[in-house]
Design a protein around this motif. Structure first.
Motif, PDB file in Angstrom:
ATOM      1  N   ARG A 245       6.739   7.347   0.412  1.00  0.00           N
ATOM      2  CA  ARG A 245       6.256   6.303  -0.711  1.00  0.00           C
ATOM      3  C   ARG A 245       7.111   5.503  -1.307  1.00  0.00           C
ATOM      4  NH1 ARG A 245       1.360   5.520  -2.106  1.00  0.00           N
ATOM      5  NH2 ARG A 245       1.528   5.504  -3.925  1.00  0.00           N
TER       6      ARG A 245
ATOM      7  N   ASP B  13       8.783   3.988  -4.046  1.00  0.00           N
ATOM      8  CA  ASP B  13       9.171   4.167  -5.735  1.00  0.00           C
ATOM      9  C   ASP B  13      10.293   2.795  -6.209  1.00  0.00           C
ATOM     10  OD1 ASP B  13       8.391   4.734  -8.033  1.00  0.00           O
ATOM     11  OD2 ASP B  13       8.507   6.940  -7.974  1.00  0.00           O
TER      12      ASP B  13
ATOM     13  N   THR C 255       3.978   3.334  -4.528  1.00  0.00           N
ATOM     14  CA  THR C 255       4.219   3.828  -5.718  1.00  0.00           C
ATOM     15  C   THR C 255       3.581   3.299  -6.786  1.00  0.00           C
ATOM     16  OG1 THR C 255       5.158   4.387  -6.969  1.00  0.00           O
ATOM     17  CG2 THR C 255       5.502   5.588  -5.852  1.00  0.00           C
ATOM     18  N   GLU C 256       1.977   3.483  -8.052  1.00  0.00           N
ATOM     19  CA  GLU C 256       2.278   2.266  -9.055  1.00  0.00           C
ATOM     20  C   GLU C 256       3.022   2.365  -9.543  1.00  0.00           C
ATOM     21  OE1 GLU C 256      -1.103   1.586  -9.332  1.00  0.00           O
ATOM     22  OE2 GLU C 256      -1.512   2.272  -7.746  1.00  0.00           O
TER      23      GLU C 256
ATOM     24  N   ASP D 237       0.986  -1.421  -0.213  1.00  0.00           N
ATOM     25  CA  ASP D 237      -0.293   0.104   0.112  1.00  0.00           C
ATOM     26  C   ASP D 237       1.025   1.033  -0.342  1.00  0.00           C
ATOM     27  OD1 ASP D 237       0.943  -1.013   3.063  1.00  0.00           O
ATOM     28  OD2 ASP D 237      -0.667   0.965   3.627  1.00  0.00           O
TER      29      ASP D 237
ATOM     30  N   LYS E  39       4.767  -0.596  -8.008  1.00  0.00           N
ATOM     31  CA  LYS E  39       3.382  -1.293  -8.181  1.00  0.00           C
ATOM     32  C   LYS E  39       3.544  -2.050  -9.433  1.00  0.00           C
ATOM     33  CE  LYS E  39       0.280  -0.016  -4.419  1.00  0.00           C
ATOM     34  NZ  LYS E  39      -1.655   0.182  -4.608  1.00  0.00           N
ATOM     35  N   ARG E  40       3.513  -1.371 -10.444  1.00  0.00           N
ATOM     36  CA  ARG E  40       3.980  -2.697 -11.902  1.00  0.00           C
ATOM     37  C   ARG E  40       4.987  -3.433 -12.242  1.00  0.00           C
ATOM     38  NH1 ARG E  40       1.299   2.955 -13.792  1.00  0.00           N
ATOM     39  NH2 ARG E  40       3.179   3.803 -14.354  1.00  0.00           N
TER      40      ARG E  40
END
Length: 180
Positions: free
Chosen positions: A135, A137, A6-7, A3, A10-11
Motif C-alpha cells: 500500500r 502511504d 491508502t485513504e 487504487d 489519497k487525501r
C-alpha cells in the motif's frame, strides 16, 4: 494508479489538487504535492513538521518561487477563453453543475500533473516496493518527491532550510524495522 493508495495518501493527493486550484494554477507540480503532504496527518506530515515545515510559510515560498519562475496564476483562463470563442460559457456550466450536483462538483480546467510531479508519483510506487510494502502511504509520496530531485518542491524545501536527504533519513528511520 491511486487504487494502491491508502485513504490518507489519497487525501494528500486531493489536498495537492486543491492547493493548485486555490492558487489559481492549472497544473499540479511537486510544490503542490508538498503542500498537500504538509497539511495531511500521517508520517509525511509529521516528518515535515519535525523538520520545521510550516504550511503557511511553505505556501508563501511556493507562491514566491512560482512568481519568480514566471508561472502565472491564471485559473485556466486560456482554456476558458478558447471555449468562449466557440460559444461555450464555462461559468454557466459551473453554475448549473453547482445547482444540480452541489458546490464544487465541476471544476474546469482540471489541473494536469507536471512532468516532475508525474515522475515523483511514479517514484512513490518504487519507494513503497523497495520497502516491501503493498500500500502507498504519505511517507512513500514524500520519498518519491525527494527522489525526483528536480521539482520545485526541492527548491521550496531548500528555501525553508530543510535538507531533503535529512527528510528521507527521517522517513526511512520511521518505516524501516529496526534491528534488535
Amino acid at each position: 494508479m491511486f487504487d494502491q493508495f491508502t485513504e490518507l495518501a489519497k487525501r494528500a493527493v486531493v489536498a495537492s489538487q486543491d492547493a493548485a486550484l486555490s492558487l489559481g494554477h492549472d497544473f499540479i507540480g511537486t510544490e503542490h504535492i508538498l503542500l498537500g503532504l504538509a497539511q495531511t496527518a500521517g508520517t509525511a506530515g509529521e516528518v515535515l513538521r519535525e523538520h520545521g515545515v510550516d504550511l503557511a510559510q511553505t505556501r508563501q515560498k511556493v507562491v514566491r518561487l512560482l512568481e519568480e519562475s514566471g508561472a502565472s496564476a491564471t485559473g485556466g483562463q486560456a482554456a476558458k477563453d478558447a471555449l468562449a470563442s466557440i460559444g461555450i460559457d464555462v461559468a454557466e456550466i459551473q453554475r448549473r453543475a453547482d445547482d444540480t450536483f452541489g458546490p464544487g462538483a465541476f471544476t474546469f480546467p482540471r489541473p494536469a500533473y507536471t512532468p516532475h510531479a508525474k515522475t515523483a508519483l511514479e517514484l512513490t510506487l518504487r519507494e513503497a516496493a523497495a520497502l516491501g510494502q503493498q500500500r502507498i502511504d504519505t511517507e512513500h509520496i514524500l520519498l518519491g518527491l525527494v527522489a525526483e530531485g528536480e521539482g520545485l518542491a526541492l527548491a521550496v524545501l531548500t528555501a525553508l532550510d530543510v535538507d531533503p536527504a535529512a527528510l528521507r533519513a527521517s522517513v526511512l528511520n520511521r518505516v524501516t524495522p529496526q534491528a534488535s
